[in-house]
Enzyme design. Structure first.
Site, PDB file in Angstrom:
ATOM      1  N   GLU A 407      54.339 -56.283 -59.092  1.00  0.00           N
ATOM      2  CA  GLU A 407      53.383 -57.224 -58.511  1.00  0.00           C
ATOM      3  C   GLU A 407      52.351 -57.712 -59.529  1.00  0.00           C
ATOM      4  O   GLU A 407      51.950 -58.874 -59.508  1.00  0.00           O
ATOM      5  CB  GLU A 407      52.672 -56.581 -57.311  1.00  0.00           C
ATOM      6  CG  GLU A 407      53.532 -56.428 -56.054  1.00  0.00           C
ATOM      7  CD  GLU A 407      54.564 -55.310 -56.129  1.00  0.00           C
ATOM      8  OE1 GLU A 407      54.509 -54.511 -57.088  1.00  0.00           O
ATOM      9  OE2 GLU A 407      55.412 -55.224 -55.226  1.00  0.00           O
ATOM     10  N   GLN A 429      56.078 -58.470 -50.652  1.00  0.00           N
ATOM     11  CA  GLN A 429      57.092 -58.068 -49.668  1.00  0.00           C
ATOM     12  C   GLN A 429      56.387 -57.545 -48.407  1.00  0.00           C
ATOM     13  O   GLN A 429      56.769 -57.874 -47.299  1.00  0.00           O
ATOM     14  CB  GLN A 429      58.013 -57.023 -50.271  1.00  0.00           C
ATOM     15  CG  GLN A 429      59.293 -56.863 -49.486  1.00  0.00           C
ATOM     16  CD  GLN A 429      60.418 -56.353 -50.368  1.00  0.00           C
ATOM     17  OE1 GLN A 429      60.375 -55.180 -50.776  1.00  0.00           O
ATOM     18  NE2 GLN A 429      61.400 -57.175 -50.651  1.00  0.00           N
ATOM     19  N   PHE A 430      55.360 -56.767 -48.626  1.00  0.00           N
ATOM     20  CA  PHE A 430      54.429 -56.352 -47.568  1.00  0.00           C
ATOM     21  C   PHE A 430      53.026 -56.453 -48.178  1.00  0.00           C
ATOM     22  O   PHE A 430      52.851 -56.164 -49.362  1.00  0.00           O
ATOM     23  CB  PHE A 430      54.698 -54.904 -47.123  1.00  0.00           C
ATOM     24  CG  PHE A 430      55.941 -54.756 -46.298  1.00  0.00           C
ATOM     25  CD1 PHE A 430      55.871 -54.721 -44.907  1.00  0.00           C
ATOM     26  CD2 PHE A 430      57.182 -54.684 -46.900  1.00  0.00           C
ATOM     27  CE1 PHE A 430      57.036 -54.609 -44.142  1.00  0.00           C
ATOM     28  CE2 PHE A 430      58.346 -54.565 -46.143  1.00  0.00           C
ATOM     29  CZ  PHE A 430      58.270 -54.523 -44.759  1.00  0.00           C
ATOM     30  N   ALA A 431      52.061 -56.844 -47.348  1.00  0.00           N
ATOM     31  CA  ALA A 431      50.693 -57.016 -47.865  1.00  0.00           C
ATOM     32  C   ALA A 431      50.197 -55.735 -48.543  1.00  0.00           C
ATOM     33  O   ALA A 431      49.410 -55.782 -49.489  1.00  0.00           O
ATOM     34  CB  ALA A 431      49.751 -57.400 -46.731  1.00  0.00           C
ATOM     35  N   ASP A 432      50.688 -54.593 -48.060  1.00  0.00           N
ATOM     36  CA  ASP A 432      50.273 -53.296 -48.626  1.00  0.00           C
ATOM     37  C   ASP A 432      50.519 -53.230 -50.139  1.00  0.00           C
ATOM     38  O   ASP A 432      49.785 -52.585 -50.863  1.00  0.00           O
ATOM     39  CB  ASP A 432      51.067 -52.168 -47.963  1.00  0.00           C
ATOM     40  CG  ASP A 432      51.027 -52.250 -46.452  1.00  0.00           C
ATOM     41  OD1 ASP A 432      50.397 -51.391 -45.831  1.00  0.00           O
ATOM     42  OD2 ASP A 432      51.629 -53.192 -45.884  1.00  0.00           O
ATOM     43  N   PHE A 433      51.587 -53.900 -50.592  1.00  0.00           N
ATOM     44  CA  PHE A 433      51.981 -53.756 -51.995  1.00  0.00           C
ATOM     45  C   PHE A 433      51.129 -54.583 -52.937  1.00  0.00           C
ATOM     46  O   PHE A 433      51.277 -54.517 -54.154  1.00  0.00           O
ATOM     47  CB  PHE A 433      53.467 -54.094 -52.171  1.00  0.00           C
ATOM     48  CG  PHE A 433      54.358 -53.232 -51.308  1.00  0.00           C
ATOM     49  CD1 PHE A 433      54.010 -51.916 -51.037  1.00  0.00           C
ATOM     50  CD2 PHE A 433      55.523 -53.733 -50.754  1.00  0.00           C
ATOM     51  CE1 PHE A 433      54.810 -51.114 -50.231  1.00  0.00           C
ATOM     52  CE2 PHE A 433      56.326 -52.943 -49.952  1.00  0.00           C
ATOM     53  CZ  PHE A 433      55.964 -51.630 -49.684  1.00  0.00           C
ATOM     54  N   HIS A 474      53.123 -49.792 -44.665  1.00  0.00           N
ATOM     55  CA  HIS A 474      53.742 -51.078 -44.307  1.00  0.00           C
ATOM     56  C   HIS A 474      53.026 -51.695 -43.109  1.00  0.00           C
ATOM     57  O   HIS A 474      53.622 -52.445 -42.353  1.00  0.00           O
ATOM     58  CB  HIS A 474      55.227 -50.897 -43.945  1.00  0.00           C
ATOM     59  CG  HIS A 474      56.098 -50.550 -45.099  1.00  0.00           C
ATOM     60  ND1 HIS A 474      56.172 -49.295 -45.628  1.00  0.00           N
ATOM     61  CD2 HIS A 474      56.944 -51.319 -45.828  1.00  0.00           C
ATOM     62  CE1 HIS A 474      57.035 -49.291 -46.633  1.00  0.00           C
ATOM     63  NE2 HIS A 474      57.519 -50.504 -46.778  1.00  0.00           N
TER      64      HIS A 474
END
Ligand code: TPP
Length: 668
Positions: A407, A429-433, A474
């Site tokens: 990222e 891919q997910f906001a968490d990442f 996630h």
């Protein structure tokens, strides 16, 4: 061979086909930064400038690389690369003003030393965090490659900076994408006080090239002709056959990390060894032997340079210090963007939120040829939420790019695309990442316009939110990580119509935008949405219901929880405000409503402390206090990570607590 103790780098100069004039030119280019530095060290001792990062003894690298590039090829230097700036003929008085924090510099006093870029000279300066430079170089090179321009990009790092994940990520991306980036590692023995053997375990940093499938070379960083000839040969070949190359320049940092910190920890014999290998002294001897330079000529050159330095210093010293103007400072955080309303035709279709995002993105891709989308598994696979399904086929793999899992480098590369006049949408891919891409977002993209007027035309799409049984990594809704940072815009639609129109505007806007898409709403919320492309303004809330009893403020999934609660209490007269964008925030709509109802409850999905609701609450208290009939209420998730099991997640989320709070407020 340990670079620091090696005794086997003899100074043999191979002039290849270079003319006397060219050879002398390289000498002058090295001498100028040396003389500027010597002057700066005097000024530092006199307390006339603040910090100084010395490149004494390393001039050959900056000068050799900059001289081998074409003038319109980007260079991304670091803090010891004064020679890049002087070789690109950046006016000296502007450099001096920059170092004094004056308006005649490149940042209007907003940033110091070499922390600036200039499109005019195709130089993109560093941020303090070192590593992101390399991913930015990838993005710049990618833009050239997509446009088939046969240009290379050169980026510098110290050997200390190679320990950052950004180095690994950027080299890996450049290798996988065959980007024409010249990665120049200046191995100068120490990173602050840390010697190379405490920084990395491999023998040579160039050895790392093989691990990325990348060509790599070791070059004597004190031999200007070795550098210039090798880099010229490589750049010529990289322009024709785009690929990254890793160069390790063996050299030494002869002064303190910054001037005040000294070099006590460097063994005396090591310093002596490298002092005896001065790149300018040796080259001057060579030129003298060749009959190109004489003592007389050298003296004259130095006199001319001293005069130029003095004259330019005077200009900078004569310039008035910057003054504070609040409006000007606030006015420079974002790049200028004039919202243009695009009105769609009458044709509508009932679609889901995920379809609206996909359509908005697809139509933006059609509209902007220079828009590139990047993300993990977004090409043929279509992304994990299928937002980009069919895009690779329609727009081609150059513009729809699968990325390695990195990222930070991809956010940095998006910044580079913007510097090189393209637009980028990055799918997390997910906001968490986003946490692994956090640094370039909050430190590079967010600050770049304020610092040196460069826009960051990047949208980061953030599939976010809980209620989907996906556990702590996630499910987060992490908008407050970004609403806090000046320079970013944050959009958070709750409905398909808003999602499509706001995404279009976010992409048109040249500023960095975090675009939150709630996963639980993706496939559950339908709406009639125009089939054409259209825009909606950022910073405008929508009032979904009107009433006189209570103001309910929310966004994202919270809006749907509020609607559900209000369905059960039709008797309450509620102004329901969907914020839609959090930064900029539509305070006008909020205050107008609160002044009318006198009671307000703010609902957010995020955990409560430090969230958006807290700031809105404070603003209401500061601006509407006399109109309030009850304490401002905030409702959010529990102060825990997002749990996995259904019952725990239900208890974590504020959906039920909101109903109770609403009732309490009503009867207050
Ligand atoms: C992310 C980050 N960590 C730590 C620092 C503090 N710092 C600034 S420069 C530096 C040493 C850098 O060493 P190197 O990359 O070898 O470059 P050199 O200064 O030797 O030219 C350190 C530790 C920083 N600026 N950024």
């Amino acid at each position: 061979m340990n670079p620091v103790t090696s005794k086997d780098m003899a100074f043999t100069y191979d002039r290849k086909g270079l003319s006397n004039k060219e050879l002398l030119g390289l000498y002058k280019k090295m001498l100028l930064p040396r003389m500027i530095e010597e002057k700066m060290l005097v000024l530092l001792r006199q307390g006339k400038i603040s910090k100084w990062f010395s490149g004494i003894g390393q001039e050959a690298i900056a000068v050799g690389v900059a001289s081998a590039l074409e003038k319109d090829e980007y260079i991304l230097p670091m803090h010891r690369n004064l020679g890049v700036f002087t070789t690109r003929e950046v006016p000296l008085h502007r450099l001096f003003s920059q170092w004094q924090g004056k308006a005649g510099g490149f940042t209007g006093g907003r940033d110091r030393s070499f922390h600036f870029g200039t499109q005019e000279y195709r130089i993109v300066g560093m941020i303090s965090h070192l590593g992101p430079q390399m991913g930015v170089a990838d993005g710049i090179a990618l833009a050239h490659k997509i446009r088939k321009e046969q240009k290379i990009t050169a980026v510098f790092t110290g050997e200390g900076g190679t320990s950052e994940g950004d180095f690994h990520e950027a080299l890996n991306v450049a290798a996988v994408w065959d980007l024409p980036v010249l990665f120049c590692v200046e191995n100068n023995g120490y990173g602050l006080s840390t010697p190379v053997e405490e920084q990395f375990k491999c023998k040579n940093l160039a050895d790392k090239g093989a691990g990325y499938g990348m060509e790599a070379h070791i070059i004597d960083g004190n031999n200007i002709l070795d550098i210039y000839n090798k880099v010229s040969e490589l750049t010529e070949s990289m322009r024709k056959d785009p690929r990254p190359v890793l160069l390790e320049f063996k050299t030494f940092r002869r002064r303190g990390h910054e001037e005040a910190s000294g070099t006590k920890y460097v063994p005396a014999e090591l310093m002596e060894y490298w002092e005896a290998r001065d790149p300018i002294a040796h080259y001057s001897e060579f030129l003298t032997r060749e009959g190109i330079l004489s003592g007389e000529k050298d003296k004259l050159l130095r006199q001319q340079m001293t005069a130029a330095i003095q004259e330019n210093l005077k200009k900078a010293f004569d310039e008035a210090p910057v003054t504070f103007d609040e409006e000007r400072e606030l006015g420079n955080v974002y790049g200028k963007f004039e919202y243009r309303e695009t009105v769609p035709g009458p044709s509508m279709k009932n679609i889901r939120l995920v379809d609206a995002v996909s359509q908005g993105l697809e139509q933006a891709m059609e509209r902007f040829d220079d828009l590139v989308v990047m993300g993990q598994d977004i090409a043929e696979y279509g992304g994990v939420f299928k937002v980009t399904e069919g895009f690779a086929e329609k727009f081609g793999r150059e513009r729809v790019r699968n990325t390695p899992i990195c990222e930070s480098a991809i956010v940095s590369a998006a910044m580079g695309l913007s510097i090189n006049r393209m637009k980028a949408v990055v799918e997390m891919q997910f906001a968490d990442f986003v946490s692994t891409g956090f640094n370039p977002l909050v430190n590079y993209l967010a600050k770049v316009h304020y610092r040196w007027g460069q826009h960051a035309d990047v949208v980061v799409r953030m599939p976010c939110g809980a209620g989907v049984g996906a556990g702590p990594f996630h499910s987060q809704t992490n908008e407050a990580w970004f609403t806090k940072t000046p320079g970013l815009k944050v959009v958070y639609p709750a409905f398909p119509y808003d999602a499509k129109g706001l995404l279009a505007t976010a992409i048109e806007d040249p500023n960095p935008v975090l675009f939150f898409e709630h996963k639980a709403l993706y496939r559950s919320i339908y709406q009639e949405v125009p089939e054409d492309y259209y825009t909606l303004p950022l910073g405008k809330a929508s009032v979904l219901r009107e009433g006189n009893d209570i103001t309910v403020i929310s966004y994202g999934a919270g809006i749907h929880w509020a609607l559900e609660a209000l369905e059960e209490h039709q008797e309450i007269g509620v102004d329901l405000i969907d914020l839609r964008t959090l930064q900029p925030l539509d305070t006008e709509t909020i205050f107008t409503s609160v002044r009318k109802t006198g009671k307000v409850i703010i609902l957010q999905e995020d955990t409560l402390f430090g969230g958006v609701a807290s700031d809105i609450s404070a603003m209401i208290v500061e601006n509407c206090f006399e109109h309030l009939d009850a304490p401002v209420q905030r409702v959010g998730s529990l102060e825990t990570p997002v749990p996995f099991a259904g019952a725990l997640e239900e208890g974590f989320l504020p959906r039920q607590r909101f109903k109770a709070a609403l009732h309490r407020l009503l009867v207050y």
